[in-house]
Scaffold this active site. Structure first.
Site, PDB file in Angstrom:
ATOM      1  N   ARG A   1     -60.661  38.704  77.878  1.00 56.96           N
ATOM      2  CA  ARG A   1     -61.078  37.453  78.712  1.00 56.96           C
ATOM      3  C   ARG A   1     -60.411  37.662  79.946  1.00 56.96           C
ATOM      4  O   ARG A   1     -59.720  38.383  80.279  1.00 56.96           O
ATOM      5  CB  ARG A   1     -60.550  36.125  77.641  1.00 56.96           C
ATOM      6  CG  ARG A   1     -58.892  36.161  77.795  1.00 56.96           C
ATOM      7  CD  ARG A   1     -58.351  34.860  77.143  1.00 56.96           C
ATOM      8  NE  ARG A   1     -57.146  34.850  77.189  1.00 56.96           N
ATOM      9  CZ  ARG A   1     -56.230  34.163  76.806  1.00 56.96           C
ATOM     10  NH1 ARG A   1     -56.763  32.764  76.452  1.00 56.96           N
ATOM     11  NH2 ARG A   1     -55.025  33.883  76.919  1.00 56.96           N
TER      12      ARG A   1
ATOM     13  N   GLU B   1     -51.068  22.500  79.208  1.00 55.43           N
ATOM     14  CA  GLU B   1     -50.639  23.390  78.001  1.00 55.43           C
ATOM     15  C   GLU B   1     -49.095  23.737  78.052  1.00 55.43           C
ATOM     16  O   GLU B   1     -48.600  23.992  78.882  1.00 55.43           O
ATOM     17  CB  GLU B   1     -51.133  24.890  78.155  1.00 55.43           C
ATOM     18  CG  GLU B   1     -52.524  25.220  77.815  1.00 55.43           C
ATOM     19  CD  GLU B   1     -53.097  26.512  77.895  1.00 55.43           C
ATOM     20  OE1 GLU B   1     -52.215  27.482  77.410  1.00 55.43           O
ATOM     21  OE2 GLU B   1     -54.136  26.726  78.231  1.00 55.43           O
TER      22      GLU B   1
ATOM     23  N   GLU C   1     -54.002  35.333  68.453  1.00 57.38           N
ATOM     24  CA  GLU C   1     -53.082  34.174  68.775  1.00 57.38           C
ATOM     25  C   GLU C   1     -52.716  33.744  67.456  1.00 57.38           C
ATOM     26  O   GLU C   1     -52.231  32.595  67.308  1.00 57.38           O
ATOM     27  CB  GLU C   1     -53.751  33.357  69.633  1.00 57.38           C
ATOM     28  CG  GLU C   1     -53.766  33.908  70.980  1.00 57.38           C
ATOM     29  CD  GLU C   1     -54.057  33.097  72.258  1.00 57.38           C
ATOM     30  OE1 GLU C   1     -55.024  31.998  72.031  1.00 57.38           O
ATOM     31  OE2 GLU C   1     -53.490  33.005  73.234  1.00 57.38           O
TER      32      GLU C   1
ATOM     33  N   CYS D   1     -66.256  45.841  92.358  1.00 61.52           N
ATOM     34  CA  CYS D   1     -67.321  46.539  92.194  1.00 61.52           C
ATOM     35  C   CYS D   1     -68.014  46.491  93.699  1.00 61.52           C
ATOM     36  O   CYS D   1     -67.545  45.693  94.601  1.00 61.52           O
ATOM     37  CB  CYS D   1     -68.107  45.546  91.228  1.00 61.52           C
ATOM     38  SG  CYS D   1     -68.617  43.964  91.960  1.00 61.52           S
TER      39      CYS D   1
ATOM     40  N   CYS E   1     -66.725  39.521  86.821  1.00 57.78           N
ATOM     41  CA  CYS E   1     -66.519  39.649  88.278  1.00 57.78           C
ATOM     42  C   CYS E   1     -66.938  38.239  88.756  1.00 57.78           C
ATOM     43  O   CYS E   1     -67.806  37.690  88.484  1.00 57.78           O
ATOM     44  CB  CYS E   1     -67.744  40.611  88.721  1.00 57.78           C
ATOM     45  SG  CYS E   1     -68.068  40.552  90.315  1.00 57.78           S
TER      46      CYS E   1
ATOM     47  N   ASN F   1     -60.750  28.932  82.559  1.00 60.20           N
ATOM     48  CA  ASN F   1     -59.204  28.868  82.073  1.00 60.20           C
ATOM     49  C   ASN F   1     -58.655  29.993  82.789  1.00 60.20           C
ATOM     50  O   ASN F   1     -58.876  31.202  83.084  1.00 60.20           O
ATOM     51  CB  ASN F   1     -59.334  29.451  80.449  1.00 60.20           C
ATOM     52  CG  ASN F   1     -57.986  29.049  80.060  1.00 60.20           C
ATOM     53  OD1 ASN F   1     -57.696  27.856  79.635  1.00 60.20           O
ATOM     54  ND2 ASN F   1     -57.114  30.146  79.713  1.00 60.20           N
ATOM     55  N   GLU F   2     -57.286  29.305  83.351  1.00 59.70           N
ATOM     56  CA  GLU F   2     -56.328  30.252  84.052  1.00 59.70           C
ATOM     57  C   GLU F   2     -57.115  31.452  85.023  1.00 59.70           C
ATOM     58  O   GLU F   2     -56.734  32.516  84.624  1.00 59.70           O
ATOM     59  CB  GLU F   2     -55.398  30.869  82.977  1.00 59.70           C
ATOM     60  CG  GLU F   2     -54.678  29.649  82.409  1.00 59.70           C
ATOM     61  CD  GLU F   2     -53.522  30.434  81.557  1.00 59.70           C
ATOM     62  OE1 GLU F   2     -53.514  31.609  81.126  1.00 59.70           O
ATOM     63  OE2 GLU F   2     -52.481  29.662  81.082  1.00 59.70           O
TER      64      GLU F   2
ATOM     65  N   CYS G   1     -68.440  43.018  95.145  1.00 62.23           N
ATOM     66  CA  CYS G   1     -67.044  42.345  95.741  1.00 62.23           C
ATOM     67  C   CYS G   1     -66.597  43.145  96.903  1.00 62.23           C
ATOM     68  O   CYS G   1     -66.331  42.293  97.868  1.00 62.23           O
ATOM     69  CB  CYS G   1     -66.145  42.445  94.742  1.00 62.23           C
ATOM     70  SG  CYS G   1     -66.394  41.535  93.232  1.00 62.23           S
TER      71      CYS G   1
ATOM     72  N   HIS H   1     -49.090  32.283  67.087  1.00 55.92           N
ATOM     73  CA  HIS H   1     -48.721  31.457  68.183  1.00 55.92           C
ATOM     74  C   HIS H   1     -48.527  29.961  67.704  1.00 55.92           C
ATOM     75  O   HIS H   1     -49.791  29.524  66.723  1.00 55.92           O
ATOM     76  CB  HIS H   1     -49.882  31.174  69.262  1.00 55.92           C
ATOM     77  CG  HIS H   1     -49.108  30.350  70.669  1.00 55.92           C
ATOM     78  ND1 HIS H   1     -48.934  29.261  70.898  1.00 55.92           N
ATOM     79  CD2 HIS H   1     -49.084  31.028  71.892  1.00 55.92           C
ATOM     80  CE1 HIS H   1     -48.601  29.068  72.029  1.00 55.92           C
ATOM     81  NE2 HIS H   1     -48.731  30.013  72.501  1.00 55.92           N
TER      82      HIS H   1
ATOM     83  N   TRP I   1     -46.361  35.914  72.668  1.00 54.92           N
ATOM     84  CA  TRP I   1     -46.629  37.099  73.537  1.00 54.92           C
ATOM     85  C   TRP I   1     -45.166  37.435  74.144  1.00 54.92           C
ATOM     86  O   TRP I   1     -45.309  38.582  74.966  1.00 54.92           O
ATOM     87  CB  TRP I   1     -47.721  36.715  74.620  1.00 54.92           C
ATOM     88  CG  TRP I   1     -47.490  35.326  75.152  1.00 54.92           C
ATOM     89  CD1 TRP I   1     -48.261  34.247  74.817  1.00 54.92           C
ATOM     90  CD2 TRP I   1     -46.762  34.922  76.318  1.00 54.92           C
ATOM     91  NE1 TRP I   1     -48.029  33.013  75.346  1.00 54.92           N
ATOM     92  CE2 TRP I   1     -46.973  33.451  76.332  1.00 54.92           C
ATOM     93  CE3 TRP I   1     -45.961  35.354  77.171  1.00 54.92           C
ATOM     94  CZ2 TRP I   1     -46.272  32.730  77.284  1.00 54.92           C
ATOM     95  CZ3 TRP I   1     -45.200  34.672  78.127  1.00 54.92           C
ATOM     96  CH2 TRP I   1     -45.485  33.340  78.249  1.00 54.92           C
TER      97      TRP I   1
HETATM   98  C1  GAL Z   1     -52.350  30.315  77.842  1.00 57.00           C
HETATM   99  C2  GAL Z   1     -53.869  30.452  77.923  1.00 57.00           C
HETATM  100  C3  GAL Z   1     -54.095  29.951  76.436  1.00 57.00           C
HETATM  101  C4  GAL Z   1     -53.280  30.488  75.307  1.00 57.00           C
HETATM  102  C5  GAL Z   1     -51.856  30.458  75.827  1.00 57.00           C
HETATM  103  C6  GAL Z   1     -50.987  31.131  74.871  1.00 57.00           C
HETATM  104  O1  GAL Z   1     -52.114  31.226  79.203  1.00 57.00           O
HETATM  105  O2  GAL Z   1     -54.514  29.517  78.708  1.00 57.00           O
HETATM  106  O3  GAL Z   1     -55.573  30.289  76.327  1.00 57.00           O
HETATM  107  O4  GAL Z   1     -53.691  31.942  75.429  1.00 57.00           O
HETATM  108  O5  GAL Z   1     -51.836  31.051  76.921  1.00 57.00           O
HETATM  109  O6  GAL Z   1     -49.666  30.895  75.234  1.00 57.00           O
END
Ligand code: GAL
Length: 675
Positions: free
Chosen positions: A115, A311, A359, A161, A119, A153-154, A164, A362, A319
């Site tokens: 994810r 979050e 995940e 390419c 580009c 997201n983030e 770019c 998590h 992770w």
């Molecule tokens: C963030 C991300 C989430 C999830 C989370 C796990 O960086 O936006 O989608 O992956 O980490 O800690």
């Protein structure tokens, strides 16, 4: 009052919810809503990675499941922060239009997978994103549950390419106008790297150009520019249906430096970020808390108003090398820390724990057990109850600061690239943290702003290792000091200008020598473990890593080096300029030095409490619209701590009266108001 989401002006409690992973489990979805209510959840972020469920085939949309979930959430009184799904694309999109996949530094194109790897320039990607975003906006903007847009997201990363690379050249043409100017600003005649046509310009790469620092800096600027441009296109799409619904994009905090968040912030209504500190790591929670508070302070300062904690994990991540649980009480304390520094929410990744893929381990509010009978669920519920208690008083309140630390991402980019004086590490974030500790430990609010911000509103401005000064910055510093401000700079500040070219001359106005009262003749680099020293205020402090040898002009010398050939030369200076004062610390000094030094030279700054605060306890102040002070006191140690208050207060969390002092158990916290 700073209202973040006008449709629902309350502290938000909730987080990422991914029903698209559970469409074959209707009982689970039903049960989730019941459990969310039980946990006092009032808002969920929906659809962040749901594109393949929303548009399973190109141009064929399926919103039925989302209609149903949003309606059911709404019936249960749960609001929605609705996401645009651009953070991860469906297979069909990459298969049919491979140009949406990124090209890496080695020139190869990525395969489908993962994810956050599309580009930002691709017209096809932009068009496909515009279509799905517009569909979502038209369908859901007027739904009473939808209170905010969560853009992608983030955001992160870059692509090399052909599109770019061409866009980069256009960016440079606009910036420099001519190759002559570019060659000068990039100092490209060095090693015969002179550019004679725009087509020769390629992004920096380990396979090609790494030595032209101006190129590197402009590439990073371009990446931010292109990300902002992409994000703005998404914002325009969702705002086309209802411009009044605020937009946010979740950041990754201060220590992510791949983008200049100050620039992204300008395009957003609300700053939000994802905070994953490593609680219970061997360095101690008080150290982690301080570093985390710094990041919260920066997020608040980007817009100078409350932000959203978008979050955090209810307990553990999946992770890290070691995925530790949050011990009992830690979750509540971490949330209070975010609120103390300006957050108006506690949102999690994730509401329901994923069953498979990356995940699945998590933690989540609702674990694989699917019940409320877990420690994590209970602690989340307590936080929900706490937020309901706080919302009437804290929501929308400000976090007033009279002091600022300048953190400039663009300076960090340049500093990271600098070869010499110390390739073994210049440790910019450490330099900031060592100064920040004084404020954190003394209950003094401080903003973390960049060089473009209006510094005239502060009494004290600190520049830790601020290597690169953008155009106009030194003039603003001069005005600030002339008008009575106090400035503290530390070693290796004000070395290069906007495009990473060194300032020329001995004592020059560009380098602010008139304000500082010295110029730098040489800079020595020390081995790890090697130290010089200085005696300041009767105490000896070690000086490490970098030592500047100064040539004083008008400054007063407050402390000198204790050894080496520059023994006796100035290590700490002070210079009166106009009605203000400018101080400089010429070497890497420890946190303990700054605790004493900033305390000595700072002007009178408002403190949350006028009493001494025990080490490991953080105190901050939020101020209600009616002027009421709310004092957040947080104990990051495992042992009980007593904090003197110098007056009578009520703790609005527990309802208890605190006469003259408050005692907090390990991991305990209080939010105090004057009786
Ligand atoms: C963030 C991300 C989430 C999830 C989370 C796990 O960086 O936006 O989608 O992956 O980490 O800690």
């Amino acid at each position: 009052m700073n209202v973040i989401t006008p449709k629902f002006p309350q502290m938000l409690h909730g987080g990422d919810y991914d029903p698209e992973q559970w469409l074959g489990y209707p009982d689970v979805l039903e049960n989730d809503i019941t459990l969310m209510k039980q946990a006092h959840i009032n808002c969920v972020s929906l659809g962040i990675f749901a594109w393949s469920r929303l548009e399973p085939e190109e141009g064929c949309f399926d919103f039925g499941w989302l209609d149903d979930i949003i309606d059911r959430l709404w019936k249960a009184g749960i609001y929605v922060d609705l996401a645009t799904p651009s953070g991860a694309r469906p297979h069909w999109l990459a298969d049919k239009y491979p140009e949406v996949l990124r090209v890496w530094e080695d020139g190869s194109r990525a395969m489908f997978g993962g994810r956050h790897n599309h580009c930002f320039t691709s017209l096809v990607y932009r068009e496909k994103v515009r279509i799905i975003d517009t569909e979502l906006a038209e369908r859901y903007s007027s739904h009473p549950a939808v209170i905010m847009w969560h853009i992608s997201n983030e955001f992160s990363g870059d692509c090399r390419c052909p599109m770019c690379r061409e866009a980069f050249r256009e960016f440079l043409k606009k910036k420099y106008g001519s190759l002559d100017r570019l060659n000068h600003e990039w100092w490209a005649h060095f090693w015969s790297h002179t550019y004679t046509s725009w087509e020769q310009i390629e992004p920096p790469s380990y396979k090609g150009e790494t030595a032209v620092h101006g190129l590197d800096l402009d590439w990073k600027r371009f990446v931010t520019h292109q990300t902002v441009d992409f994000m703005k296109a998404e914002i325009a799409a969702v705002k086309s249906a209802a411009p009044e619904i605020p937009v946010t994009a979740n950041f990754m905090g201060m220590y992510f430096d791949g983008l200049d968040y100050f620039e992204l912030g300008e395009a957003l209504d609300v700053i939000s970020w994802d905070s994953y500190p490593e609680w219970h790591a061997p360095c101690g929670n008080e150290v982690i808390a301080m570093n985390e508070s710094l990041s919260h302070d920066m997020m608040r300062s980007i817009k100078g108003k409350p932000f959203l904690l978008m979050e955090c994990t209810p307990s553990t991540t999946n992770w890290r090398g070691i995925s530790k649980l949050k011990k009992p009480g830690m979750h509540r304390l971490a949330i209070l820390n975010a609120i103390a520094h300006g957050s108006d929410s506690a949102m999690y990744f994730q509401i329901r724990q994923s069953r498979g893929s990356a995940e699945k381990f998590h933690s989540a509010v609702i674990s694989h057990t699917g019940t409320s009978d877990t420690r994590t669920f209970r602690e989340v519920t307590e936080v929900g109850e706490m937020l309901e208690k706080l919302t009437g008083r804290i929501y929308g309140s400000s976090t007033p600061a009279e002091a600022a630390i300048i953190y400039e991402p663009q300076s960090k980019w340049a500093l990271d690239k600098a070869q010499g004086p110390r390739n073994a590490g210049l440790n910019y974030f450490d330099a900031i943290q060592r100064c920040y500790h004084y404020f954190w430990a003394n209950g003094i609010n401080v903003d973390i702003v960049n060089e473009n911000s209006d510094i005239s509103r502060y009494k004290l401005v600190v520049l830790p290792m601020l290597y690169l000064w953008r155009d106009g910055f030194s003039d603003r510093l001069r005005e600030f000091v002339k008008n009575g401000g106090t400035l503290i700079s530390t070693v290796f500040s004000g070395i290069v200008g906007e495009n990473d070219l060194c300032f020329l001359g001995e004592a020059t106005e560009e380098k602010l020598s008139d304000v500082m009262g010295y110029w730098v003749e040489e800079t020595d680099s020390l081995y790890d473990g090697e130290a010089n020293s200085t005696v300041y205020s009767g105490r000896e402090f070690e000086l490490t890593e970098l030592c500047e040898v100064l040539r004083p002009t008008t400054c007063e010398v407050l402390a000198v080096y204790g050894s080496d050939f520059y023994k006796g030369k100035p290590a700490v200076t002070a210079n009166r300029f106009g009605s203000g004062m400018a101080y400089h610390v010429a070497a890497n000094a420890p946190m303990e030095f700054f605790d004493v030094f900033i305390g000595d030279v700072a002007p009178q700054l408002k403190r949350a409490l006028d009493t001494g605060i025990p080490a490991g306890v953080n105190v901050t102040l939020r101020q209600g619209g009616d002027g009421t002070d709310y004092i957040f006191v947080q104990n990051f140690l495992d042992t009980e701590q007593t904090v003197a208050l110098g007056g009578d207060y009520t703790d609005i969390l527990s309802g208890r009266s605190c006469s003259g002092e408050v005692t907090l158990e390990g991991c305990g916290a209080a939010v105090l108001v004057k009786e």
